[in-house]
Design a protein around this motif. Structure first.
Motif, PDB file in Angstrom:
ATOM      1  N   ALA A 185       0.781  -1.230   0.000  1.00 25.26           N
ATOM      2  CA  ALA A 185       0.000   0.000   0.000  1.00 25.26           C
ATOM      3  C   ALA A 185       0.816   1.287   0.000  1.00 25.26           C
ATOM      4  N   THR A 186       2.086   1.210   0.411  1.00 27.33           N
ATOM      5  CA  THR A 186       2.803   2.484   0.563  1.00 27.33           C
ATOM      6  C   THR A 186       4.312   2.317   0.419  1.00 27.33           C
ATOM      7  N   GLN A 187       4.990   3.459   0.214  1.00 38.36           N
ATOM      8  CA  GLN A 187       6.450   3.419   0.133  1.00 38.36           C
ATOM      9  C   GLN A 187       7.033   3.773   1.509  1.00 38.36           C
ATOM     10  N   PHE A 188       8.149   3.147   1.889  1.00 40.03           N
ATOM     11  CA  PHE A 188       8.855   3.557   3.110  1.00 40.03           C
ATOM     12  C   PHE A 188      10.343   3.290   2.924  1.00 40.03           C
ATOM     13  N   GLN A 189      11.154   3.613   3.946  1.00 42.77           N
ATOM     14  CA  GLN A 189      12.601   3.499   3.788  1.00 42.77           C
ATOM     15  C   GLN A 189      13.217   2.506   4.766  1.00 42.77           C
ATOM     16  N   LEU A 190      14.212   1.772   4.274  1.00 40.96           N
ATOM     17  CA  LEU A 190      15.059   0.970   5.164  1.00 40.96           C
ATOM     18  C   LEU A 190      16.311   1.815   5.394  1.00 40.96           C
ATOM     19  N   VAL A 191      16.739   1.944   6.661  1.00 42.59           N
ATOM     20  CA  VAL A 191      17.859   2.832   6.981  1.00 42.59           C
ATOM     21  C   VAL A 191      18.994   2.039   7.623  1.00 42.59           C
ATOM     22  N   PHE A 192      20.241   2.297   7.134  1.00 41.71           N
ATOM     23  CA  PHE A 192      21.401   1.564   7.660  1.00 41.71           C
ATOM     24  C   PHE A 192      22.517   2.549   8.018  1.00 41.71           C
ATOM     25  N   PHE A 193      23.131   2.343   9.177  1.00 42.32           N
ATOM     26  CA  PHE A 193      24.290   3.165   9.553  1.00 42.32           C
ATOM     27  C   PHE A 193      25.555   2.331   9.359  1.00 42.32           C
ATOM     28  N   HIS A 194      26.654   2.977   8.995  1.00 40.23           N
ATOM     29  CA  HIS A 194      27.948   2.304   8.782  1.00 40.23           C
ATOM     30  C   HIS A 194      27.774   1.068   7.884  1.00 40.23           C
ATOM     31  N   ALA A 195      26.980   1.224   6.828  1.00 39.69           N
ATOM     32  CA  ALA A 195      26.705   0.046   6.002  1.00 39.69           C
ATOM     33  C   ALA A 195      27.672  -0.030   4.819  1.00 39.69           C
ATOM     34  N   ARG A 196      27.889  -1.259   4.314  1.00 45.89           N
ATOM     35  CA  ARG A 196      28.686  -1.431   3.095  1.00 45.89           C
ATOM     36  C   ARG A 196      27.718  -1.492   1.914  1.00 45.89           C
TER      37      ARG A 196
END
Length: 696
Positions: free
Chosen positions: A93-104
């Protein structure tokens, strides 16, 4: 009993044999007392996360954990150092974000290719109206959705161990757990609807809903019962062995005990007479006595102890009485000495203070049999202390002495009879946990001449009224205690409060009327202040809790406790027990600072409702918990991993009845159920019990 049964070997291997646990994790676990697969199995989840699949994050109110299938739309690597890496995804139904810190970035592109479908599970939060999932717990191919637990257990963690590692470890420990023969009573299982041992573990490590975490869940009750049964089995075996162990029959003549009872100003209570008879029968028997004498404040335990000691002296033996501290030992000695003198019996005190020649003389007299009764601290455990013929050991305040010390004492004489005394009324479930190996005598009557104490609650605002009430009472020739607030951290603050209250009362009531004792005073000053109060020279004694134990002033009939809401129930009960020792009607005023919390209110009301120490202890247990009640460090209480004796007292009772009844039928644990019972003892690490069964 040869060795640990083979079926249990895997559960007692190294904890590193489990998936997800390397040497480093093993070290952290070891600090928490988890050293083998069995301990992991006994670490049950205390919470759970609902990971059931949702259509869209739009269906939930964040922050909340969501499991959802998404299509990966675009990657947004960080523009500057320290900024997060973002991946835009879309669910049904909707768009959202996956968030990563210090990611490769390369790793994320491989895991989450643009256009690919994935199932993600993690905590969704909303920032400026945008839904985000920071570091998802799971990112899997859509077809692997079944590998995500619908209701994921959450384990109590120790720093440095992840839930994932615990999840993996518990799964592999479960795979190692064998099907074991049933040790529980089949009718009990049917009546309670409990699963078998292995099934119970499987259910609890994979709960289906919140009910699977509750104490009342059948599987959890089952495992708690197993733990309590193993514990009670150990105590029942110890009790049976102690009862079968040859003792020495000490048949009293009644000559000395009658002399003392005749000299008393009052007749013993019915409960005391019953106690005399039970103890005399145990002493005369050729098996060893192992008895607990429980009595409330002022129930007259000292007299029962003396009659028991004199009985063995009549039979030609010696007796010893031990207390946990020097003060208490001295107090026992002061209480017993005049009575022993009536019987013409030699009684001595031995503490750590005795040194050099004086000590040597006492030890020689003891070894020669010239001292009939010895009173002391645990200094009487020392190797150089020898008795001519020790028949009876009385231990006061048992919860400072463990079972091992009880046994060491038993080794001092030839088959010594043991009587343990406690002035702390103990709730039944705790008594069973600590003293299940003993026979119990309860002194539940107060000696004649003790009047009931009227307890009232007064708010601190009515201080003036209380002081004028005191003035009247003093004019009538009565005496009072005034206990100052308890200050947890600082005796200095306590002392200042006491001195302040002392000055104010002295100003209101007059010079020479008010005395003061507190913990910071030199002992000689304290004793002098107490002596003046005992002699009736001072009428009001302002004190910190130093008066809690053992002061006996029959003329004192008023007890004022300031800030009563800060004291524990047991302590308030002990303090109140200092009045009501004479023939005057007594009052206890619990002065509190409003407003009271619900718990504080309940505590003070319980005291107003009852003087029954056992009832008060039951309430105290349910409000505070076992460890707090008797101080976990020195409580000698077994540490249960699953059972909760505060909230499951009935299970403890059932376990004791079952254990004792089973041993009557099958003392050698030879039947099929007896063999299963041995498995349980090995499983619960009841090594003591295994030694007690002996070679089987």
């Amino acid at each position: 009993m040869s060795g640990r049964p083979e079926a249990l070997f895997p559960l007692f291997g190294a904890v590193e044999t489990l998936d997800g646990i390397g040497p480093k994790t093993a070290q952290i676990l070891e600090k928490a007392g988890v050293t083998k697969p069995r301990d992991i199995l006994m670490t049950l989840p205390h919470n759970a996360i609902d990971r059931s699949k949702r259509q869209s994050v739009a269906d939930v109110t964040p922050p909340v954990t969501v499991t959802v299938v998404v299509t990966v739309e675009a990657h947004y690597p960080p523009r500057a150092k320290g900024r997060p890496y973002r991946v835009a995804v879309r669910d049904a139904a909707t768009q959202f974000q996956l968030v990563f810190f210090h990611a490769r970035g390369d790793y994320l592109k491989k895991q989450l290719p643009e256009g690919g479908r994935r199932v993600v599970s993690g905590k969704v939060e909303s920032f400026d109206g945008v839904f985000q999932m920071v570091h998802p717990d799971y990112m899997l191919l859509e077809e692997k959705i079944d590998t995500i637990p619908t209701f994921e257990p959450v384990y109590p963690l120790h720093a440095g161990i992840t839930q994932k590692a615990m999840w993996k470890a518990t799964r592999s420990a479960l795979a190692m757990a064998p099907e074991l023969a049933e040790w529980a009573d089949p009718t009990l299982l049917a009546r309670q609807g409990w699963p078998a041992w292995r099934e119970a573990l499987a259910q609890l490590h994979a709960p289906e809903d919140a009910g699977g975490l509750s104490l009342t869940h059948p599987a959890r009750q089952r495992l708690a019962y197993d733990e309590l049964l193993a514990h009670q089995m150990t105590l029942a075996l110890a009790r049976r062995k102690a009862r079968r162990r040859a003792g020495r029959a000490s048949q009293g003549t009644g000559r000395l005990t009658q002399a003392v009872i005749k000299a008393l100003p009052y007749a013993p209570t019915g409960a005391q007479t019953r106690a005399f008879a039970e103890i005399a029968a145990d002493l005369a028997d050729e098996f060893r006595m192992n008895r607990l004498l429980q009595g409330d404040v002022g129930a007259g335990k000292t007299l029962v102890a003396l009659v028991a000691l004199l009985t063995v002296v009549e039979a030609g033996g010696q007796g010893v009485m031990m207390a946990p501290t020097e003060i208490l030992a001295r107090q026992h000695y002061d209480g017993l000495a005049p009575l022993a003198a009536e019987a013409g019996v030699r009684i001595e005190l031995l503490t750590g203070r005795d040194k050099g020649r004086e000590r040597a003389e006492k030890l020689a007299a003891l070894a020669a049999g010239d001292i009939h009764i010895l009173v002391g601290t645990h200094a009487v455990f020392q190797d150089d202390v020898h008795f001519a013929d020790l028949r009876l050991a009385i231990i006061d305040e048992q919860h400072r002495f463990g079972v091992a010390q009880r046994m060491a004492l038993g080794a001092k004489g030839q088959a010594v009879d043991v009587l343990v005394m406690t002035a702390t009324p103990i709730p039944r479930s705790l008594a069973l946990a600590q003293y299940g190996d003993m026979d119990v005598t309860v002194l539940d009557e107060k000696p004649p001449g003790r009047t009931p104490v009227k307890t009232a609650l007064v708010s601190k605002g009515r201080m003036e009224e209380v002081v004028s009430h005191l003035q009247k009472a003093i004019a009538d020739g009565r005496q009072a205690y005034w206990v100052c607030p308890l200050v947890e951290e600082s005796e200095v603050v306590e002392m200042t409060a006491a001195e302040e209250r002392f000055k104010r009362l002295r100003a209101a009531l007059g010079e020479g009327v008010v005395g003061l004792v507190h913990g910071q005073m030199p002992p000689a000053e304290k004793d002098a202040a107490m002596a003046r109060f005992v002699a009736g020279e001072t009428k009001v004694l302002v004190a910190t809790t130093v008066i809690e134990v053992g002061v006996n002033v029959p003329n004192a009939s008023i007890m004022v406790i300031e800030h009563a809401e800060n004291f524990g129930l047991a302590q308030l009960h002990q303090l109140r027990g200092r009045v009501g020792r004479g023939s005057d009607a007594s009052t206890c005023l619990l002065m509190y600072e409003a407003p009271l919390s619900e718990t504080e209110q309940r505590r003070l009301e319980i005291l107003r409702e009852t003087e029954d120490g056992f009832k008060i202890a039951e309430e105290d247990l349910s409000m505070r918990g076992a460890g707090d009640m008797i101080g976990t460090a020195q409580s000698g209480l077994p540490r249960f991993r699953i059972a909760d004796i505060e909230r499951q007292p009935d299970l403890m009772r059932i376990a004791q009845t079952d254990a004792r009844a089973f041993l009557e039928k099958d003392p050698d644990l030879a039947s099929p159920r007896g063999q299963a019972m041995r498995l349980l003892l090995w499983l619960m690490e009841q090594d003591k019990a295994i030694q007690l069964i002996g070679v089987g």
